[in-house]
Design an enzyme around this catalytic site. Structure first.
Site, short mmCIF file in Angstrom:
data_model
loop_
_atom_site.label_atom_id
_atom_site.label_comp_id
_atom_site.label_asym_id
_atom_site.label_seq_id
_atom_site.Cartn_x
_atom_site.Cartn_y
_atom_site.Cartn_z
N ASP A 94 12.00 4.67 -6.68
CA ASP A 94 11.38 4.18 -6.38
C ASP A 94 11.55 3.42 -4.57
O ASP A 94 11.58 2.59 -5.11
CB ASP A 94 10.97 3.03 -7.65
CG ASP A 94 9.70 2.65 -7.36
OD1 ASP A 94 8.60 2.74 -6.84
OD2 ASP A 94 8.95 1.06 -8.39
N ALA A 95 11.00 3.76 -4.37
CA ALA A 95 11.17 3.57 -2.68
C ALA A 95 9.77 2.83 -1.82
O ALA A 95 10.42 2.89 -0.73
CB ALA A 95 11.98 4.86 -1.96
N LYS A 96 9.17 4.54 -2.42
CA LYS A 96 7.71 4.38 -1.78
C LYS A 96 7.15 4.26 -0.60
O LYS A 96 6.86 3.40 0.73
CB LYS A 96 6.93 2.61 -2.18
CG LYS A 96 6.87 2.21 -3.13
CD LYS A 96 6.15 0.42 -3.91
CE LYS A 96 5.81 -0.05 -5.10
NZ LYS A 96 6.99 0.35 -5.71
N ARG A 97 7.78 5.13 0.29
CA ARG A 97 8.20 5.79 1.54
C ARG A 97 6.74 6.55 2.19
O ARG A 97 5.83 7.34 1.44
CB ARG A 97 9.50 6.99 1.37
CG ARG A 97 10.55 5.89 1.18
CD ARG A 97 11.11 5.10 2.35
NE ARG A 97 12.31 4.80 2.32
CZ ARG A 97 13.17 3.74 1.62
NH1 ARG A 97 12.36 2.12 1.55
NH2 ARG A 97 14.56 3.57 1.84
N THR A 124 8.35 8.39 -5.49
CA THR A 124 6.84 6.99 -4.99
C THR A 124 6.99 7.22 -3.66
O THR A 124 8.00 6.81 -2.61
CB THR A 124 7.46 5.56 -6.01
OG1 THR A 124 8.54 4.54 -4.83
CG2 THR A 124 7.79 5.98 -7.00
#
Length: 268
Positions: A94-97, A124
């Protein structure tokens, strides 16, 4: 190895749709009487893996809680990811790059590279530089039977002003879902907060018609969404949902995690 979407469906069928988060925040580590350090985060993560093994199929480490410890945090994260994958879990980083060009390909190499110590099963991502900017990243993921989850209707209260905005008569959230289906061909899922009102985001159609792609749904447990309402909330798409939980399963310390997982599964 099978495609990501098939492996994910098999994990949900074998265990449950529940995904346990590994979120070593300062308050969580304090609650477990662990030091607020990379060493504390390591102990926290490994205990969760041990407690969840054989009970759940998906684990989601929140990258920010490791990143705050700098290089030692990343060394810990690498170990957590390796241990979780070796234990048979699907790991969603869950890094939302979200970026463009060579920068995004750098992220893709980090999370999906064959020899990368951060190698995960899914990541993510944010599509607000344009969902098309993620096409090459998805290709990297698919090369190793991985997938992506793009933010569509997130669980934070600030989401509404942007994600409910209209483009071409459809909300941003619906446009993101449409792009995920077109670009991903089943291997790009979406993030939809379980606490949000789907009609307000213009995406209530997924209740009546199967969305056809995975849904990562944070917000269950401590944030207010109830597992027993999962089928009602997501309707025809409910079998696509990965119900993300963290504090609800970890709030009572390491000795109770396995028990709380069983208790949560009984609500489905």
């Amino acid at each position: 190895m099978a495609k990501f979407s098939l492996r994910l469906a098999e994990a949900i069928s074998a265990f449950s749709p529940i995904c346990i988060g590994i979120d070593p925040s300062e308050s969580e580590l304090d609650n477990w009487e662990l030091p607020d350090s990379a060493a504390g985060a390591r102990e926290y993560g490994l205990r969760i893996i041990d407690s969840a093994q054989g009970k759940l199929g998906v684990i989601k480490p929140q990258i920010g809680f490791f990143e705050r410890f700098g290089s030692l945090g990343y060394q810990t994260l690498e170990e957590i990811i390796r241990e979780a994958r070796d234990a048979g879990f699907i790991v969603i980083a869950d890094a939302k790059r979200g970026d463009i060009g060579s920068t995004m390909l750098g992220y893709a190499s980090a999370w999906f590279g064959d020899d990368s110590p951060l190698r995960s099963d899914a990541l993510t991502v944010s599509g607000y530089l344009g969902p098309e900017s993620l096409r090459e990243t998805l290709g990297y993921a698919q090369d190793v039977q991985g997938g992506l989850f793009i933010l569509a209707a997130t669980s934070n209260p600030e989401a509404a002003s942007l994600q409910q905005a209209l483009i071409g008569g459809k909300t941003v959230a619906q446009n993101v879902i449409d792009a995920a289906r077109e670009i991903g061909k089943g291997e790009m899922g979406v993030v939809i907060g379980a606490t949000q009102k789907l009609d307000e985001f213009g995406i209530a159609g997924l209740i009546e018609t199967d969305i056809g792609i995975p849904i990562l749904a944070p917000g269950f447990g401590a944030q207010g969404a109830r597992l027993e309402d999962l089928k009602t909330t997501f309707g025809a798409s409910s079998h696509r949902v990965i119900a993300a939980m963290s504090r609800e399963l970890t709030k009572s310390g390491p000795e109770q995690v396995a028990h709380l997982i069983d208790k949560a599964k009984a609500k489905l």
